[in-house]
Design a protein around this motif. Sequence first.
Motif, PDB file in Angstrom:
ATOM      1  N   ARG A  44       1.409  -2.333 -11.758  1.00  0.00           N
ATOM      2  CA  ARG A  44       1.175  -1.130 -10.931  1.00  0.00           C
ATOM      3  C   ARG A  44      -0.060  -0.384 -11.407  1.00  0.00           C
ATOM      4  O   ARG A  44      -0.840   0.138 -10.615  1.00  0.00           O
ATOM      5  N   ARG A  45      -0.243  -0.297 -12.711  1.00  0.00           N
ATOM      6  CA  ARG A  45      -1.429   0.393 -13.245  1.00  0.00           C
ATOM      7  C   ARG A  45      -2.713  -0.355 -12.877  1.00  0.00           C
ATOM      8  O   ARG A  45      -3.740   0.268 -12.596  1.00  0.00           O
ATOM      9  N   GLY A  71       3.827   5.782  -5.737  1.00  0.00           N
ATOM     10  CA  GLY A  71       4.084   5.597  -7.154  1.00  0.00           C
ATOM     11  C   GLY A  71       5.377   4.863  -7.448  1.00  0.00           C
ATOM     12  O   GLY A  71       5.921   4.980  -8.549  1.00  0.00           O
ATOM     13  N   VAL A  77       0.835  -1.205   0.000  1.00  0.00           N
ATOM     14  CA  VAL A  77       0.000   0.000   0.000  1.00  0.00           C
ATOM     15  C   VAL A  77       0.872   1.258   0.000  1.00  0.00           C
ATOM     16  O   VAL A  77       0.592   2.221  -0.716  1.00  0.00           O
ATOM     17  N   MET A  96      -8.604   2.765  -4.275  1.00  0.00           N
ATOM     18  CA  MET A  96      -8.613   1.590  -3.405  1.00  0.00           C
ATOM     19  C   MET A  96      -9.682   1.700  -2.341  1.00  0.00           C
ATOM     20  O   MET A  96      -9.950   2.783  -1.822  1.00  0.00           O
ATOM     21  N   THR A 108      -3.538   0.571  -9.315  1.00  0.00           N
ATOM     22  CA  THR A 108      -3.806   2.000  -9.054  1.00  0.00           C
ATOM     23  C   THR A 108      -4.563   2.626 -10.219  1.00  0.00           C
ATOM     24  O   THR A 108      -4.054   3.528 -10.900  1.00  0.00           O
ATOM     25  N   THR A 161       2.564   1.730  -3.578  1.00  0.00           N
ATOM     26  CA  THR A 161       1.635   2.191  -4.608  1.00  0.00           C
ATOM     27  C   THR A 161       1.200   3.624  -4.350  1.00  0.00           C
ATOM     28  O   THR A 161       0.964   4.393  -5.293  1.00  0.00           O
ATOM     29  N   ALA A 162       1.098   4.020  -3.079  1.00  0.00           N
ATOM     30  CA  ALA A 162       0.751   5.409  -2.766  1.00  0.00           C
ATOM     31  C   ALA A 162       1.832   6.373  -3.239  1.00  0.00           C
ATOM     32  O   ALA A 162       1.544   7.487  -3.689  1.00  0.00           O
ATOM     33  N   HIS A 185      -5.524   4.432  -0.670  1.00  0.00           N
ATOM     34  CA  HIS A 185      -5.422   5.685  -1.410  1.00  0.00           C
ATOM     35  C   HIS A 185      -6.089   5.543  -2.769  1.00  0.00           C
ATOM     36  O   HIS A 185      -6.365   4.427  -3.226  1.00  0.00           O
ATOM     37  N   GLY A 186      -6.337   6.668  -3.403  1.00  0.00           N
ATOM     38  CA  GLY A 186      -6.897   6.655  -4.750  1.00  0.00           C
ATOM     39  C   GLY A 186      -8.212   5.904  -4.821  1.00  0.00           C
ATOM     40  O   GLY A 186      -9.118   6.114  -4.017  1.00  0.00           O
TER      41      GLY A 186
END
Length: 385
Positions: free
Chosen positions: A193-194, A162, A156, A220, A197, A159-160, A217-218
């Motif tokens: 990754r894409r 990037g 997490v 998720m 996210t 990915t937050a 985040h995002g």
Amino acid sequence: MTPSAPALAFVESPVQLLNVLEWAYAAGAAPAGRAALLDGVPRQPGRGAGDRGSPSAGAPALRIVVLPPTDPMSRGQLRRMAALARDEGHEVRWQEARGGRLAPLRALAALARDVRAARRVVVGDPFSRYVQLLLTLVRAEELVVVDDGTATMEFVAQTARGERLVRWHRVGGGGPAGRLRELAYAPVSATARRRFTPPAGHGRRVEVFTSMPVTVHGAMTLRANTFAWTRARFGPPRLTRGTDLVGTSLVETGVVDPVRYLEAVRSLALEHGATRYFAHRRESPEKLRALSEATGLEIVRPDLPLELVARRGPVGRTIVSFPSTVVHTLPYALTGTGVTVAVYDVDPAWLTGSASPRARTFLAGVTATARDVRRLPARTAPAAG
């Protein structure tokens, strides 16, 4: 979810499979009936053993693909977990994806159609290269990531920020050949990754199902894993008067010096009167023999993930662990049993010279964020040097 389009889950370890069962229970992905166990996984004794004739006419809500590692302990636990999954009515497929250069490609070809057709895909290890390769074929509208232990915290966080997905204990790229492999693999990693996210408004959903303290985040969403299935199916356990120690694979992953680890285990055993040591499935036989000879502890090699073993019992009134997944999961699994879970920090002096720069802060974070555990005082640590 319709019977013709069950969720498709990929697991590579016993803990991942346990957490897929927990997710199915929490998400209401209840099977319509008992399903057959496919592709040669032997049937094991378990709940509902008398109902193992022909598969039910109802379709399973969850299809689980087991991508087993090569080590015997993991495979044995996975087979037993697969039997429990079958007993719950889920369909299980055992797919070898290791053991030769062509094995991954054969497995990918065998799974491609099902991966493309699935509307909901559940994965247990977002860092797995094989899972990332499968994600390049995914067309599902919903992707679920279930716990693979404390690695979920790093997933997490990365990915937050990037960042590319790299396991917290990994160091370097294996020299020029390793860097070349990383370069060749980069497009697959970027696609994964894409998938994890998606941009807002894209229509794809990503759910994180976890016992870990994370902030999503995002796009998720978060669903808490409280081990409700485990508590509903097993226990409560009979408690012994002693203390149990929980082993870790920090030596095997190159993070902690083996001599310092042995000293720490011996100190804990003396300090707390421990009699049993529950080995991690990746701990080497040589290391376990040395621990037994140096401490007199009974070495127990669990046949299932520790959350299930502890819930079934017998188990000590106190369980002592180094920073690891179980300091987050056992308090859930053992809620209301009277068992105390205690955590013993890793002294930075125990880290090897090859440990990643992230190791110290990551392990400290695992301890600091654990809920309903007792922090053991630093004075019990063996002296460095």
